[in-house]
Motif scaffolding. Sequence first.
Motif, PDB file in Angstrom:
ATOM      1  N   ASN A   1      -7.471   8.213  15.860  1.00 47.10           N
ATOM      2  CA  ASN A   1      -8.611   9.078  15.535  1.00 47.10           C
ATOM      3  C   ASN A   1      -9.850   8.876  16.399  1.00 47.10           C
ATOM      4  O   ASN A   1     -10.773   9.691  16.351  1.00 47.10           O
ATOM      5  N   GLN A   2      -9.891   7.795  17.148  1.00 47.66           N
ATOM      6  CA  GLN A   2     -11.048   7.503  17.973  1.00 47.66           C
ATOM      7  C   GLN A   2     -11.119   8.426  19.179  1.00 47.66           C
ATOM      8  O   GLN A   2     -10.102   8.719  19.811  1.00 47.66           O
ATOM      9  N   VAL A   3     -12.319   8.872  19.525  1.00 51.71           N
ATOM     10  CA  VAL A   3     -12.542   9.718  20.697  1.00 51.71           C
ATOM     11  C   VAL A   3     -13.417   8.951  21.679  1.00 51.71           C
ATOM     12  O   VAL A   3     -14.416   8.333  21.286  1.00 51.71           O
ATOM     13  N   PHE A   4     -13.037   8.999  22.951  1.00 60.19           N
ATOM     14  CA  PHE A   4     -13.800   8.295  23.981  1.00 60.19           C
ATOM     15  C   PHE A   4     -14.502   9.300  24.886  1.00 60.19           C
ATOM     16  O   PHE A   4     -13.887  10.209  25.416  1.00 60.19           O
ATOM     17  N   LYS A   5     -15.820   9.121  25.016  1.00 61.06           N
ATOM     18  CA  LYS A   5     -16.592  10.017  25.876  1.00 61.06           C
ATOM     19  C   LYS A   5     -17.888   9.324  26.310  1.00 61.06           C
ATOM     20  O   LYS A   5     -18.564   8.712  25.498  1.00 61.06           O
TER      21      LYS A   5
ATOM     22  N   LYS B   1      -1.736   1.727   6.767  1.00 66.49           N
ATOM     23  CA  LYS B   1      -1.033   2.901   6.239  1.00 66.49           C
ATOM     24  C   LYS B   1      -1.973   4.084   5.993  1.00 66.49           C
ATOM     25  O   LYS B   1      -1.520   5.193   5.736  1.00 66.49           O
ATOM     26  N   ILE B   2      -3.284   3.830   6.051  1.00 66.91           N
ATOM     27  CA  ILE B   2      -4.244   4.920   5.889  1.00 66.91           C
ATOM     28  C   ILE B   2      -4.321   5.699   7.194  1.00 66.91           C
ATOM     29  O   ILE B   2      -4.748   5.181   8.229  1.00 66.91           O
ATOM     30  N   LYS B   3      -3.923   6.959   7.133  1.00 66.77           N
ATOM     31  CA  LYS B   3      -3.859   7.810   8.325  1.00 66.77           C
ATOM     32  C   LYS B   3      -5.024   8.778   8.416  1.00 66.77           C
ATOM     33  O   LYS B   3      -5.423   9.181   9.512  1.00 66.77           O
ATOM     34  N   LYS B   4      -5.557   9.170   7.248  1.00 68.43           N
ATOM     35  CA  LYS B   4      -6.651  10.139   7.238  1.00 68.43           C
ATOM     36  C   LYS B   4      -7.796   9.618   6.372  1.00 68.43           C
ATOM     37  O   LYS B   4      -7.576   9.050   5.306  1.00 68.43           O
ATOM     38  N   ILE B   5      -9.020   9.849   6.849  1.00 68.65           N
ATOM     39  CA  ILE B   5     -10.207   9.453   6.093  1.00 68.65           C
ATOM     40  C   ILE B   5     -11.231  10.572   6.168  1.00 68.65           C
ATOM     41  O   ILE B   5     -11.607  11.022   7.256  1.00 68.65           O
ATOM     42  N   ARG B   6     -11.661  11.009   5.010  1.00 69.50           N
ATOM     43  CA  ARG B   6     -12.761  11.974   4.961  1.00 69.50           C
ATOM     44  C   ARG B   6     -14.034  11.142   4.837  1.00 69.50           C
ATOM     45  O   ARG B   6     -14.298  10.509   3.821  1.00 69.50           O
ATOM     46  N   LEU B   7     -14.832  11.109   5.914  1.00 68.23           N
ATOM     47  CA  LEU B   7     -16.030  10.273   5.957  1.00 68.23           C
ATOM     48  C   LEU B   7     -17.241  11.023   5.422  1.00 68.23           C
ATOM     49  O   LEU B   7     -17.348  12.245   5.570  1.00 68.23           O
ATOM     50  N   PRO B   8     -18.195  10.299   4.810  1.00 70.85           N
ATOM     51  CA  PRO B   8     -19.411  10.937   4.310  1.00 70.85           C
ATOM     52  C   PRO B   8     -20.316  11.373   5.471  1.00 70.85           C
ATOM     53  O   PRO B   8     -20.191  10.881   6.593  1.00 70.85           O
ATOM     54  N   LYS B   9     -21.231  12.264   5.168  1.00 71.14           N
ATOM     55  CA  LYS B   9     -22.073  12.850   6.215  1.00 71.14           C
ATOM     56  C   LYS B   9     -23.328  12.039   6.516  1.00 71.14           C
ATOM     57  O   LYS B   9     -23.923  12.191   7.583  1.00 71.14           O
TER      58      LYS B   9
ATOM     59  N   SER C   1       0.805  -1.214   0.000  1.00 68.91           N
ATOM     60  CA  SER C   1       0.000   0.000   0.000  1.00 68.91           C
ATOM     61  C   SER C   1       0.842   1.271   0.000  1.00 68.91           C
ATOM     62  O   SER C   1       1.838   1.385   0.706  1.00 68.91           O
ATOM     63  N   THR C   2       0.395   2.222  -0.844  1.00 65.88           N
ATOM     64  CA  THR C   2       0.996   3.566  -0.852  1.00 65.88           C
ATOM     65  C   THR C   2      -0.075   4.622  -0.595  1.00 65.88           C
ATOM     66  O   THR C   2       0.189   5.816  -0.700  1.00 65.88           O
ATOM     67  N   VAL C   3      -1.286   4.177  -0.270  1.00 68.16           N
ATOM     68  CA  VAL C   3      -2.372   5.111   0.065  1.00 68.16           C
ATOM     69  C   VAL C   3      -2.240   5.528   1.519  1.00 68.16           C
ATOM     70  O   VAL C   3      -2.126   4.685   2.404  1.00 68.16           O
ATOM     71  N   THR C   4      -2.287   6.827   1.752  1.00 66.04           N
ATOM     72  CA  THR C   4      -2.184   7.340   3.123  1.00 66.04           C
ATOM     73  C   THR C   4      -3.456   8.052   3.574  1.00 66.04           C
ATOM     74  O   THR C   4      -3.657   8.258   4.768  1.00 66.04           O
ATOM     75  N   SER C   5      -4.311   8.421   2.617  1.00 65.86           N
ATOM     76  CA  SER C   5      -5.582   9.052   2.987  1.00 65.86           C
ATOM     77  C   SER C   5      -6.660   8.673   1.978  1.00 65.86           C
ATOM     78  O   SER C   5      -6.368   8.372   0.817  1.00 65.86           O
TER      79      SER C   5
END
Length: 595
Positions: free
Chosen positions: A341-345, A315-323, A292-296
């Motif tokens: 990227n996960q947030v815990f609350k 290797k994927i560090k960034k993801i633009r997710l749909p709304k 893999s050479t995809v990072t986002s």
Amino acid sequence: MKKFLSFVLCLCMLLSISQITAYAYYYESKTEGDFEYATDTPYGVAVTGYNGAEDDVIIPETLGGRTVEAIEDYAFSDNESLVSVVLPESVKIIGQYSFAYCYNLKSINLESVELIAQCAFSGTAIEEANLKGAERIYAGAFRGCEKLKSAALPETLETVDRSAFANCNSLTDINLENVKNIKLSAFAYCKSLKSVNLEKVQTIDSYAFYYCKKLSDIKLGSKVNKIGKKAFCKTAVYNDAVNNNKKAIYIGNYLINAFTDRTKGKFKVKNGTVLIADNAFSKASTDGKAKSTVTSVSIPDSVLTIGSEALNDKKIKKIRLPKNLKQLSGTAFSNSYKKKNQVFKGGCYYIGAYLVGCDKYALKLKIRKGTTLIANGAIVNSLATKLVIPNGVKYISDEAIVGCQRMRSVEIPKSVKFIGDGNFVNSRHGVQSTCKNLTKITVDKNNKKYSSKSGVLYNKAKTVLIAYPAGNKTKSFTVPSSVKAIKKNAFAFAPYLAQIKLNSKLEEIGETAFTNCKKMKSITVPESVKKIGYCAFGRIYFSNEDSDGYSKIDGFTVYGKKGSAAEKFCKEIVFIRDYESDSDGISLPLDFKEV
């Protein structure tokens, strides 16, 4: 006269004998001419063996003065002399492995047969199969029929079972226009298949069309909500993409594979895409060869479904997710991506506006404002006793909330537009997936899609009953007169429910709707019911390291009109999957009484 022992089901060590009928049945095999037969098999009057030497065999319509109804398991298996078989119209059931490995069997008339059991014709030389009368075709039924060129399926068949036509190397013609579900490896290695019409298909499991190397014309409709791992890998579509250095494989609006070694940096999913298949970006989609050479990854808002391990590339560090995601697998992302990227609350884990997991040991779960979706597997085995879903949540994915055995109440806000299958209970995973103490599901009165009454979940018009809380201790329940359909698993694993009264306008009872309702000993099905799903009632699901399936509740009786859907349902043969042997056990048909 010979006696044969045939394994049906033995569950004494697993479940109470008072609730399960444990069978190891004997049938007496008699002889008439070249045929052996029995009148007391689970299939009814059945041919159990053949002692003749003819290449072309005509099965008699009667044996011992009784009408022949079935071909028993293994009856003709390994008969290498057999070339053709003529069945009487009275034969409705072909048992498992009944003609398996009859390597020279070229023709048999099947248009009147209603049930074809596991591996019934595996390894034969059949060239055509008219299956227009079939209501159920089990796993591996035609597996390895290398000379099978065409198979005509009935318009009513909704599911093609696992490996049903796998390794049919000559298959070129099969009608799938009305099929809704294609199971694991159903058509794998059908090397001559060039086109398939899947316009009504909803789910395509892993390896479904794997190595169909000539398959180039694939029509998918708008209802697909799952495409499994390697479902179309090694097809002509796949090979064309590989040979022409394409960056991805799309079939219609569905992203099947992204070749992560052919894009450096950012990968943009094309606009209009509605689904990203299981493992689409992982090495598993390309046989593990990709570096893999995809990072986002940028995903457009048109995408509604992201499958299991779809973005599982470390290797994927960034993801633009749909709304506006409607279905999201909790396993879609790699562990490294989630860690960053996960947030815990409030006891819950989030990626953006999507709830993707929870701390199952947290005694309280507080879903944060701004959440729009609860992902598949997000709230599993939670110790929380109450779940309040805040306004703003629009989608609850399939099997998002399961196995929460302490949970007593769930509150659904007005904003929810979609609740997927398998929430609150899922019979496929057994009692461990049940919210067994759930007593009420309440829906905001202003919700436009759903409603509730007395803790039971319905659609807004109350024409569909979706979920009955398993912890409700009421012993009897009357289905409201407005209800026309009871959904899959709706009452499953309700331990206190002993009586159910169905209304006279009911039309459909979904698959496993009342499974594991152990106190229910009978059900009266009105004549208005035209469709009854697999193992809808009278069965108990079990699973262990050796086998799984649905056993018969001892003494369970179905009451209904003669010739009705209820009577037909009671005759259904239910197979028990045995992991240690090639053959399956049998859970016997239900008892029917005319009213």
